[in-house]
Design a protein around this motif. Sequence first.
Motif, PDB file in Angstrom:
ATOM      1  N   ASP A   1      25.627 -64.491 -11.825  1.00  0.00           N
ATOM      2  CA  ASP A   1      25.252 -65.860 -12.179  1.00  0.00           C
ATOM      3  C   ASP A   1      26.355 -66.850 -11.822  1.00  0.00           C
ATOM      4  OD1 ASP A   1      26.985 -65.046 -14.166  1.00  0.00           O
ATOM      5  OD2 ASP A   1      25.473 -65.068 -15.761  1.00  0.00           O
ATOM      6  N   PHE A   2      27.478 -66.342 -11.319  1.00  0.00           N
ATOM      7  CA  PHE A   2      28.552 -67.218 -10.842  1.00  0.00           C
ATOM      8  C   PHE A   2      28.329 -67.653  -9.393  1.00  0.00           C
ATOM      9  CE2 PHE A   2      29.788 -62.736 -11.088  1.00  0.00           C
ATOM     10  CZ  PHE A   2      29.826 -62.403  -9.746  1.00  0.00           C
ATOM     11  N   ASN A   3      27.404 -66.986  -8.681  1.00  0.00           N
ATOM     12  CA  ASN A   3      27.094 -67.405  -7.296  1.00  0.00           C
ATOM     13  C   ASN A   3      25.602 -67.323  -7.009  1.00  0.00           C
ATOM     14  OD1 ASN A   3      26.666 -64.649  -7.056  1.00  0.00           O
ATOM     15  ND2 ASN A   3      28.394 -64.279  -5.675  1.00  0.00           N
ATOM     16  N   ASP A   4      24.812 -67.549  -8.074  1.00  0.00           N
ATOM     17  CA  ASP A   4      23.347 -67.558  -7.965  1.00  0.00           C
ATOM     18  C   ASP A   4      22.790 -66.255  -7.401  1.00  0.00           C
ATOM     19  OD1 ASP A   4      23.117 -70.160  -8.992  1.00  0.00           O
ATOM     20  OD2 ASP A   4      23.471 -71.040  -7.008  1.00  0.00           O
ATOM     21  N   TRP A   5      23.512 -65.151  -7.634  1.00  0.00           N
ATOM     22  CA  TRP A   5      23.059 -63.824  -7.220  1.00  0.00           C
ATOM     23  C   TRP A   5      22.869 -63.718  -5.704  1.00  0.00           C
ATOM     24  CZ3 TRP A   5      23.313 -60.165 -10.946  1.00  0.00           C
ATOM     25  CH2 TRP A   5      23.324 -60.608 -12.262  1.00  0.00           C
ATOM     26  N   LYS A   6      23.692 -64.446  -4.978  1.00  0.00           N
ATOM     27  CA  LYS A   6      23.604 -64.432  -3.515  1.00  0.00           C
ATOM     28  C   LYS A   6      24.918 -63.932  -2.908  1.00  0.00           C
ATOM     29  CE  LYS A   6      20.404 -68.378  -3.418  1.00  0.00           C
ATOM     30  NZ  LYS A   6      20.216 -69.791  -2.996  1.00  0.00           N
TER      31      LYS A   6
ATOM     32  N   ASP B   1      28.173 -63.958  -0.966  1.00  0.00           N
ATOM     33  CA  ASP B   1      29.133 -65.049  -0.796  1.00  0.00           C
ATOM     34  C   ASP B   1      30.421 -64.431  -0.279  1.00  0.00           C
ATOM     35  OD1 ASP B   1      31.085 -67.024  -1.159  1.00  0.00           O
ATOM     36  OD2 ASP B   1      30.116 -67.828  -2.953  1.00  0.00           O
ATOM     37  N   GLU B   2      30.939 -64.974   0.810  1.00  0.00           N
ATOM     38  CA  GLU B   2      32.134 -64.399   1.432  1.00  0.00           C
ATOM     39  C   GLU B   2      33.315 -64.354   0.461  1.00  0.00           C
ATOM     40  OE1 GLU B   2      32.650 -62.984   4.507  1.00  0.00           O
ATOM     41  OE2 GLU B   2      30.444 -63.010   4.552  1.00  0.00           O
ATOM     42  N   LYS B   3      33.356 -65.300  -0.481  1.00  0.00           N
ATOM     43  CA  LYS B   3      34.454 -65.303  -1.447  1.00  0.00           C
ATOM     44  C   LYS B   3      34.423 -64.068  -2.338  1.00  0.00           C
ATOM     45  CE  LYS B   3      34.517 -68.232  -4.971  1.00  0.00           C
ATOM     46  NZ  LYS B   3      34.679 -69.473  -5.765  1.00  0.00           N
ATOM     47  N   TYR B   4      33.220 -63.523  -2.508  1.00  0.00           N
ATOM     48  CA  TYR B   4      33.046 -62.377  -3.388  1.00  0.00           C
ATOM     49  C   TYR B   4      32.781 -61.093  -2.595  1.00  0.00           C
ATOM     50  CZ  TYR B   4      32.721 -65.811  -7.144  1.00  0.00           C
ATOM     51  OH  TYR B   4      32.988 -66.822  -8.034  1.00  0.00           O
ATOM     52  N   LYS B   5      33.228 -61.072  -1.356  1.00  0.00           N
ATOM     53  CA  LYS B   5      33.041 -59.898  -0.507  1.00  0.00           C
ATOM     54  C   LYS B   5      34.247 -58.968  -0.636  1.00  0.00           C
ATOM     55  CE  LYS B   5      31.965 -58.451   4.232  1.00  0.00           C
ATOM     56  NZ  LYS B   5      31.726 -58.913   5.631  1.00  0.00           N
ATOM     57  N   CYS B   6      33.974 -57.675  -0.912  1.00  0.00           N
ATOM     58  CA  CYS B   6      35.041 -56.696  -1.081  1.00  0.00           C
ATOM     59  C   CYS B   6      35.572 -56.240   0.279  1.00  0.00           C
ATOM     60  CB  CYS B   6      34.537 -55.481  -1.856  1.00  0.00           C
ATOM     61  SG  CYS B   6      33.884 -55.849  -3.501  1.00  0.00           S
ATOM     62  N   LYS B   7      36.777 -55.726   0.279  1.00  0.00           N
ATOM     63  CA  LYS B   7      37.394 -55.178   1.485  1.00  0.00           C
ATOM     64  C   LYS B   7      37.658 -53.693   1.273  1.00  0.00           C
ATOM     65  CE  LYS B   7      39.776 -59.466   2.799  1.00  0.00           C
ATOM     66  NZ  LYS B   7      41.103 -60.088   3.075  1.00  0.00           N
ATOM     67  N   ARG B   8      37.374 -52.937   2.311  1.00  0.00           N
ATOM     68  CA  ARG B   8      37.680 -51.508   2.229  1.00  0.00           C
ATOM     69  C   ARG B   8      39.196 -51.310   2.326  1.00  0.00           C
ATOM     70  NH1 ARG B   8      35.256 -46.346   3.356  1.00  0.00           N
ATOM     71  NH2 ARG B   8      33.271 -47.285   3.982  1.00  0.00           N
ATOM     72  N   ILE B   9      39.725 -50.493   1.439  1.00  0.00           N
ATOM     73  CA  ILE B   9      41.148 -50.166   1.493  1.00  0.00           C
ATOM     74  C   ILE B   9      41.352 -49.137   2.589  1.00  0.00           C
ATOM     75  CG2 ILE B   9      43.103 -49.237   0.194  1.00  0.00           C
ATOM     76  CD1 ILE B   9      41.764 -50.248  -2.346  1.00  0.00           C
ATOM     77  N   ALA B  10      42.192 -49.441   3.535  1.00  0.00           N
ATOM     78  CA  ALA B  10      42.358 -48.636   4.740  1.00  0.00           C
ATOM     79  C   ALA B  10      42.622 -47.171   4.419  1.00  0.00           C
ATOM     80  CB  ALA B  10      43.498 -49.197   5.584  1.00  0.00           C
ATOM     81  N   GLY B  11      41.891 -46.314   5.125  1.00  0.00           N
ATOM     82  CA  GLY B  11      42.100 -44.876   4.997  1.00  0.00           C
ATOM     83  C   GLY B  11      41.500 -44.256   3.757  1.00  0.00           C
TER      84      GLY B  11
END
Length: 679
Positions: free
Chosen positions: A88-93, A95-105
């Motif tokens: 509900d902080f981004n209308d359930w859409k 959003d690049e700000k809330y995109k996770c990054k894979r930790i290398a390896g």
Amino acid sequence: MAAKKKEEVQPKHIGLVQNDSWLEPFEDAIRGRHEHAVWKLNQLTRNGKTSLKDFASGHLYFGLHKQLRGWVFREWAPNATEIYLIGDFNDWKEDEKYKCKRIAGTGNWELKLRERDLKHGQLYKMKVKWDGGEGERIPAWCTRVVQDETTNIFSAQVWNPAKKYDFKKKNFKPKKSPLLIYECHVGMGQDAEKVGSYNEFRENVLPRVIKDGYNCIQVMAIQEHPYYGSFGYHVSSFFAPSSRFGTPEELKQLIDEAHKNGVAVIMDIVHSHAVKNEVEGLGNLAGDPNQFFYPGDRHEHPAWDSLCFDYGKDEVMHFLLSNCRYWLEEYQFDGFRFDGVTSMLYYSHGLGEAFCGYPDYFNGHEDDNAICYLTLANKLIHEVNPNAITIAEEVSGMPGLAARFEDGGYGFDYRMAMNIPDYWIKTIKEQPDENWKPSSIFWEVKNRRPDEKTISYCESHDQALVGDKTIIFRLIDADMYWHFAKKDVNGVAERGIALHKMIRLVTLGTINGGYLNFMGNEFGHPEWIDFPREGNGWSYKYARRQWSLVDNKDLCYHWLGDFDREMIKVVKSVRNFQDKPVVEIWHNDGDQILAFMRGDLLFVFNFSPTQSFTDYGFLVPTGSYDVVLNTDSKDFGGFGFADDTVTHFTNYDPLYVNDRKEWLKLYIPARSAVVLKKN
């Protein structure tokens, strides 16, 4: 020159075999399982450079955590290609700000956010993408899950209250002499037709437990589960206490209040399987159905419609061990009753197997990965809290469950004596009263391995569920509806009341570890448990406990409740009662008489439905004896045939003078039991 180091000599037999020579043909298998656990322990602790507790710290790393500056979110999802937090902080859409990054390896994902990006109480999920699919998921490591009352949809919830709960009772140590467990369910713990709360349980039920003398509550259905009617056994979120009962702080307050009153709190933990749900649970977190679970034929439990953990994966071991540590530290639980251990031990889950002899436990159909997990779980739990309590719910009789790790055992403190409730229900169903044999009863309630402590109980919560019957309902059935008022008690009710007390007394009187009672059974709660479902119109009528019945002095229920309280009081009056030898004094199957001693307490039973005895003699230690409990007392719904104010003296017999024994002669009414204390 330094002295030559003395060569260590391996003991001839491992401890389990030393204690039971019949296990000698299987010593290689016992050693193999033990060595597997030692190998895995060394692997996980880097040969002792770290501790098992250090390994079991996944909950401190994964999940959503508030830091000094902002938030960090991490999840293990090796098959994912993208992960977003939506809520509900981004209308359930997305959003690049809330995109996770894979930790290398690694297969781990991470997202760091500013403090203002998330607020306490907000709802969220993961939007997970993988090759060929995507879906909304609740994070595996989340610690708070709530259900929308309108849509019934579950979501994770940001939980960071301004005021954290501060436990008032510090360094609580459970009392185990003996361990007296009150098994309970918070939701159905209320008289009202609704889901009860942690607060209501603390205010209304806990005082009853304390007054009744129990020193431990075993709480069911804590881990979040999508379907209320599963009794809490189809878990979806393993780190989240069920929000249907209230907030985490309210659960902590309940546990703290129990501790302040000397009552331990153990949790009915489910690590034997998981719910199949994908959106709410772990069934398909990131496009790989086998991420947490066994592949192939072992993926699904054939009887429970659930998924089976792959205990051979270090990541799964990490998840489950961290779960144990989390509940111990975050909520101050005093231990666990592990559900479904039989299902974990065998590839067959124990289904369709008779387990008639020792070869059945060592024929190659055992899951060594699960055995290793259970062994390490016990080591971890006692490393985190040396005073913790662990109990195995196991029906096959696998040797060593509650034996020491050093002896080749699995390290549980206790195992459930599941033979006892099976015996009682079979006896009540199949044997007329005049065929009840004291020798058989005595053997069954003492049937256990000498090197393992057990939890004895008369009936399981399963017997209270729809399709089965509790002991009181087996004994009285429909007459409970019409003849359980004091002014209208009939013969059927009188028989049921008498046997209900005797069954409990002989079961508790012979324990070697602890005793368990399911909530309400102590006073003969009528009817079955039926959670709201489509078939009953989603009614809560039978998903509750009717405390008003035991509180009503015009009804018979309070007699049983009062007896239960006094029975526990008598047992607690003897220090370390559970460790006192059970010394048989006498049994006679023809008379249906049984007598045994524990310390200074003499237990005498007359199971005959018709025959009372005058001056029945028992050869006992010389002295005088006073009655401390009588099932036939009018205070407990009996007839009061005996005068319990009389002190009973032993009678001299020259044949036994060297044994310091004499004859004690008692009047024993039919279908009654008495406990006397030697002065």
